[in-house]
Design a protein around this motif. Structure first.
Motif, PDB file in Angstrom:
ATOM      1  N   ALA A   1       0.806  -1.345   0.087  1.00 36.63           N
ATOM      2  CA  ALA A   1      -0.014   0.215  -0.137  1.00 36.63           C
ATOM      3  C   ALA A   1       0.910   1.221  -0.053  1.00 36.63           C
ATOM      4  O   ALA A   1       2.054   1.207   0.381  1.00 36.63           O
ATOM      5  CB  ALA A   1      -1.010  -0.006   1.273  1.00 36.63           C
ATOM      6  N   THR A   2       0.247   2.435  -0.406  1.00 38.71           N
ATOM      7  CA  THR A   2       1.019   3.586  -0.070  1.00 38.71           C
ATOM      8  C   THR A   2       0.769   4.044   1.556  1.00 38.71           C
ATOM      9  O   THR A   2      -0.111   3.763   2.001  1.00 38.71           O
ATOM     10  CB  THR A   2       0.715   4.623  -1.132  1.00 38.71           C
ATOM     11  N   LEU A   3       1.586   4.985   2.002  1.00 38.27           N
ATOM     12  CA  LEU A   3       1.621   5.179   3.474  1.00 38.27           C
ATOM     13  C   LEU A   3       0.175   5.999   3.455  1.00 38.27           C
ATOM     14  O   LEU A   3      -0.367   5.987   4.727  1.00 38.27           O
ATOM     15  CB  LEU A   3       2.731   6.289   3.853  1.00 38.27           C
ATOM     16  N   SER A   4      -0.060   6.790   2.338  1.00 36.46           N
ATOM     17  CA  SER A   4      -1.401   7.715   2.494  1.00 36.46           C
ATOM     18  C   SER A   4      -2.567   6.652   2.699  1.00 36.46           C
ATOM     19  O   SER A   4      -3.693   7.177   3.201  1.00 36.46           O
ATOM     20  CB  SER A   4      -1.658   8.712   1.345  1.00 36.46           C
ATOM     21  N   GLU A   5      -2.422   5.593   2.158  1.00 38.33           N
ATOM     22  CA  GLU A   5      -3.635   4.483   2.104  1.00 38.33           C
ATOM     23  C   GLU A   5      -4.047   4.179   3.437  1.00 38.33           C
ATOM     24  O   GLU A   5      -5.140   3.593   3.821  1.00 38.33           O
ATOM     25  CB  GLU A   5      -3.700   3.399   1.330  1.00 38.33           C
ATOM     26  N   VAL A   6      -2.851   4.341   4.454  1.00 34.34           N
ATOM     27  CA  VAL A   6      -2.942   3.729   6.058  1.00 34.34           C
ATOM     28  C   VAL A   6      -3.212   4.784   6.862  1.00 34.34           C
ATOM     29  O   VAL A   6      -2.268   5.554   7.014  1.00 34.34           O
ATOM     30  CB  VAL A   6      -1.928   2.790   6.179  1.00 34.34           C
TER      31      VAL A   6
ATOM     32  N   GLU B   1       1.411   5.610  14.492  1.00 38.69           N
ATOM     33  CA  GLU B   1       2.209   6.892  14.525  1.00 38.69           C
ATOM     34  C   GLU B   1       2.489   7.065  13.241  1.00 38.69           C
ATOM     35  O   GLU B   1       2.938   6.304  12.389  1.00 38.69           O
ATOM     36  CB  GLU B   1       3.096   7.153  15.744  1.00 38.69           C
ATOM     37  N   ALA B   2       2.600   8.551  12.688  1.00 40.22           N
ATOM     38  CA  ALA B   2       3.004   8.866  11.491  1.00 40.22           C
ATOM     39  C   ALA B   2       4.252   8.351  11.081  1.00 40.22           C
ATOM     40  O   ALA B   2       5.160   8.379  11.800  1.00 40.22           O
ATOM     41  CB  ALA B   2       2.880  10.496  11.453  1.00 40.22           C
ATOM     42  N   GLY B   3       4.233   7.470   9.890  1.00 38.59           N
ATOM     43  CA  GLY B   3       5.426   6.860   9.230  1.00 38.59           C
ATOM     44  C   GLY B   3       5.798   5.559   9.947  1.00 38.59           C
ATOM     45  O   GLY B   3       6.661   4.941   9.321  1.00 38.59           O
ATOM     46  N   ARG B   4       4.996   5.085  11.094  1.00 38.92           N
ATOM     47  CA  ARG B   4       5.185   3.656  11.622  1.00 38.92           C
ATOM     48  C   ARG B   4       4.143   2.627  11.202  1.00 38.92           C
ATOM     49  O   ARG B   4       3.152   2.953  11.608  1.00 38.92           O
ATOM     50  CB  ARG B   4       5.646   3.755  13.081  1.00 38.92           C
ATOM     51  N   VAL B   5       4.268   1.609  10.549  1.00 34.68           N
ATOM     52  CA  VAL B   5       3.210   0.932   9.964  1.00 34.68           C
ATOM     53  C   VAL B   5       3.553  -0.546  10.353  1.00 34.68           C
ATOM     54  O   VAL B   5       4.703  -0.820  10.473  1.00 34.68           O
ATOM     55  CB  VAL B   5       3.238   0.741   8.363  1.00 34.68           C
ATOM     56  N   VAL B   6       2.542  -1.130  11.014  1.00 34.93           N
ATOM     57  CA  VAL B   6       2.559  -2.482  11.352  1.00 34.93           C
ATOM     58  C   VAL B   6       1.560  -3.342  10.720  1.00 34.93           C
ATOM     59  O   VAL B   6       0.636  -2.843  10.137  1.00 34.93           O
ATOM     60  CB  VAL B   6       2.370  -2.691  12.838  1.00 34.93           C
TER      61      VAL B   6
ATOM     62  N   GLU C   1       6.090  -9.057   9.012  1.00 36.43           N
ATOM     63  CA  GLU C   1       7.034  -7.853   8.817  1.00 36.43           C
ATOM     64  C   GLU C   1       6.761  -7.186   7.377  1.00 36.43           C
ATOM     65  O   GLU C   1       6.436  -7.782   6.602  1.00 36.43           O
ATOM     66  CB  GLU C   1       8.445  -8.452   8.671  1.00 36.43           C
ATOM     67  N   VAL C   2       6.783  -5.798   7.837  1.00 38.21           N
ATOM     68  CA  VAL C   2       6.472  -4.811   6.852  1.00 38.21           C
ATOM     69  C   VAL C   2       7.577  -3.682   7.186  1.00 38.21           C
ATOM     70  O   VAL C   2       8.132  -3.518   8.213  1.00 38.21           O
ATOM     71  CB  VAL C   2       5.163  -4.378   6.808  1.00 38.21           C
ATOM     72  N   ARG C   3       7.729  -2.895   5.902  1.00 47.07           N
ATOM     73  CA  ARG C   3       8.603  -1.784   6.064  1.00 47.07           C
ATOM     74  C   ARG C   3       8.199  -0.392   5.278  1.00 47.07           C
ATOM     75  O   ARG C   3       7.458  -0.632   4.304  1.00 47.07           O
ATOM     76  CB  ARG C   3       9.988  -2.102   5.978  1.00 47.07           C
ATOM     77  N   VAL C   4       8.350   0.807   5.680  1.00 49.76           N
ATOM     78  CA  VAL C   4       7.927   1.871   5.080  1.00 49.76           C
ATOM     79  C   VAL C   4       9.541   2.381   4.089  1.00 49.76           C
ATOM     80  O   VAL C   4      10.502   2.624   4.745  1.00 49.76           O
ATOM     81  CB  VAL C   4       7.607   2.838   5.914  1.00 49.76           C
ATOM     82  N   GLU C   5       9.154   2.432   2.806  1.00 42.19           N
ATOM     83  CA  GLU C   5      10.294   2.936   1.973  1.00 42.19           C
ATOM     84  C   GLU C   5       9.670   4.296   1.392  1.00 42.19           C
ATOM     85  O   GLU C   5       8.948   4.050   0.273  1.00 42.19           O
ATOM     86  CB  GLU C   5      10.534   2.046   0.946  1.00 42.19           C
ATOM     87  N   GLY C   6       9.825   5.401   1.902  1.00 42.61           N
ATOM     88  CA  GLY C   6       9.486   6.514   1.183  1.00 42.61           C
ATOM     89  C   GLY C   6       7.973   6.597   1.472  1.00 42.61           C
ATOM     90  O   GLY C   6       7.580   6.553   2.745  1.00 42.61           O
ATOM     91  N   GLU C   7       7.227   6.657   0.395  1.00 48.79           N
ATOM     92  CA  GLU C   7       5.527   6.349   0.653  1.00 48.79           C
ATOM     93  C   GLU C   7       5.123   5.455   0.459  1.00 48.79           C
ATOM     94  O   GLU C   7       3.880   5.016   0.279  1.00 48.79           O
ATOM     95  CB  GLU C   7       5.192   7.657  -0.229  1.00 48.79           C
ATOM     96  N   ARG C   8       5.875   4.367   0.226  1.00 49.12           N
ATOM     97  CA  ARG C   8       5.241   3.035   0.141  1.00 49.12           C
ATOM     98  C   ARG C   8       5.592   1.833   1.316  1.00 49.12           C
ATOM     99  O   ARG C   8       6.567   2.275   2.138  1.00 49.12           O
ATOM    100  CB  ARG C   8       6.351   2.107  -1.051  1.00 49.12           C
ATOM    101  N   VAL C   9       4.523   1.394   1.269  1.00 51.77           N
ATOM    102  CA  VAL C   9       4.606   0.120   2.465  1.00 51.77           C
ATOM    103  C   VAL C   9       4.813  -1.049   1.613  1.00 51.77           C
ATOM    104  O   VAL C   9       4.153  -1.760   0.733  1.00 51.77           O
ATOM    105  CB  VAL C   9       3.228  -0.001   3.375  1.00 51.77           C
ATOM    106  N   VAL C  10       6.105  -1.796   2.270  1.00 56.44           N
ATOM    107  CA  VAL C  10       6.571  -2.957   1.491  1.00 56.44           C
ATOM    108  C   VAL C  10       6.473  -4.313   2.320  1.00 56.44           C
ATOM    109  O   VAL C  10       7.013  -4.092   3.548  1.00 56.44           O
ATOM    110  CB  VAL C  10       7.853  -2.524   0.711  1.00 56.44           C
ATOM    111  N   SER C  11       6.468  -5.308   1.652  1.00 59.04           N
ATOM    112  CA  SER C  11       6.289  -6.424   2.737  1.00 59.04           C
ATOM    113  C   SER C  11       7.773  -6.945   2.820  1.00 59.04           C
ATOM    114  O   SER C  11       8.589  -6.776   2.234  1.00 59.04           O
ATOM    115  CB  SER C  11       5.544  -7.659   1.879  1.00 59.04           C
ATOM    116  N   GLY C  12       8.066  -7.511   4.149  1.00 60.24           N
ATOM    117  CA  GLY C  12       9.464  -8.244   4.391  1.00 60.24           C
ATOM    118  C   GLY C  12       9.947  -7.398   5.381  1.00 60.24           C
ATOM    119  O   GLY C  12       9.457  -6.107   5.665  1.00 60.24           O
ATOM    120  N   ALA C  13      11.062  -7.910   5.958  1.00 59.32           N
ATOM    121  CA  ALA C  13      12.067  -6.972   6.632  1.00 59.32           C
ATOM    122  C   ALA C  13      12.653  -5.974   6.127  1.00 59.32           C
ATOM    123  O   ALA C  13      13.224  -5.760   4.887  1.00 59.32           O
ATOM    124  CB  ALA C  13      12.841  -7.903   7.543  1.00 59.32           C
TER     125      ALA C  13
END
Length: 162
Positions: A70-75, A96-101, A150-162
């Motif tokens: 997803a994109t950060l803005s979608e969450v 919290e802004a910028g931290r996705v679980v 496990e997910v991570r934030v890369e810029g404005e993208r939420v990406v699967s994996g560590a």
């Protein structure tokens, strides 16, 4: 000739087999896995109301490890959305802004698909409620938390994996 009160082996098998089957059916209705707690035979991902979208209808789509979920803005910050990760239903939250679980959307009680509901994750089948930030149980009947993914934030993208 045998006494009329004696049972033949064949009679015992028929009567005994019927009794065992009846006993098993009776016991199947008892306890935590009984009929009252069992999910409907329809698709467990179907929410109780047709007006509510399934968990994966909001937010991103299906993703393999390392792919954008997803994109950060979608969450929403302080909220949650349903997605698919590796073809399995999952839930994303941004406590919290910028931290996705992320958590599995499969309820630890009896396997129904849990729906995103803001800062809570709710099971439509039996009423279990989980904290969207931690996956911990807020209200049973579930006892165990939702497994994290496990997910991570890369810029404005939420990406699967560590």
């Amino acid at each position: 000739m045998a006494d009329a009160t004696e049972l033949t082996r064949r009679t015992m098998l028929v009567v005994g087999g019927t009794g065992v089957a009846a006993g098993a059916l009776t016991l199947a209705g008892c306890g935590p896995g009984g009929e009252a707690d069992a999910p409907a035979t329809t698709d467990a991902s179907t929410p109780p109301s047709a007006s509510e979208p399934p968990p994966s209808a909001e937010g991103g789509g299906s993703a393999a490890a390392g792919d954008e979920i997803a994109t950060l803005s979608e969450v929403p910050v302080g909220g949650s959305v349903g997605v698919d990760i590796d073809g399995e239903p999952a839930l994303l939250a941004q406590p919290e802004a910028g931290r996705v679980v992320a958590f599995s959307a499969i309820c630890t009680h009896q396997g129904c698909v849990v729906a995103a509901a803001g800062d809570r994750l709710e099971c439509p089948c039996h009423g279990s409620v989980f904290d969207a930030a931690t996956g911990e149980v807020l209200q049973g009947p579930a006892i165990d938390p939702l497994p994290s993914i496990e997910v991570r934030v890369e810029g404005e993208r939420v990406v699967s994996g560590a």
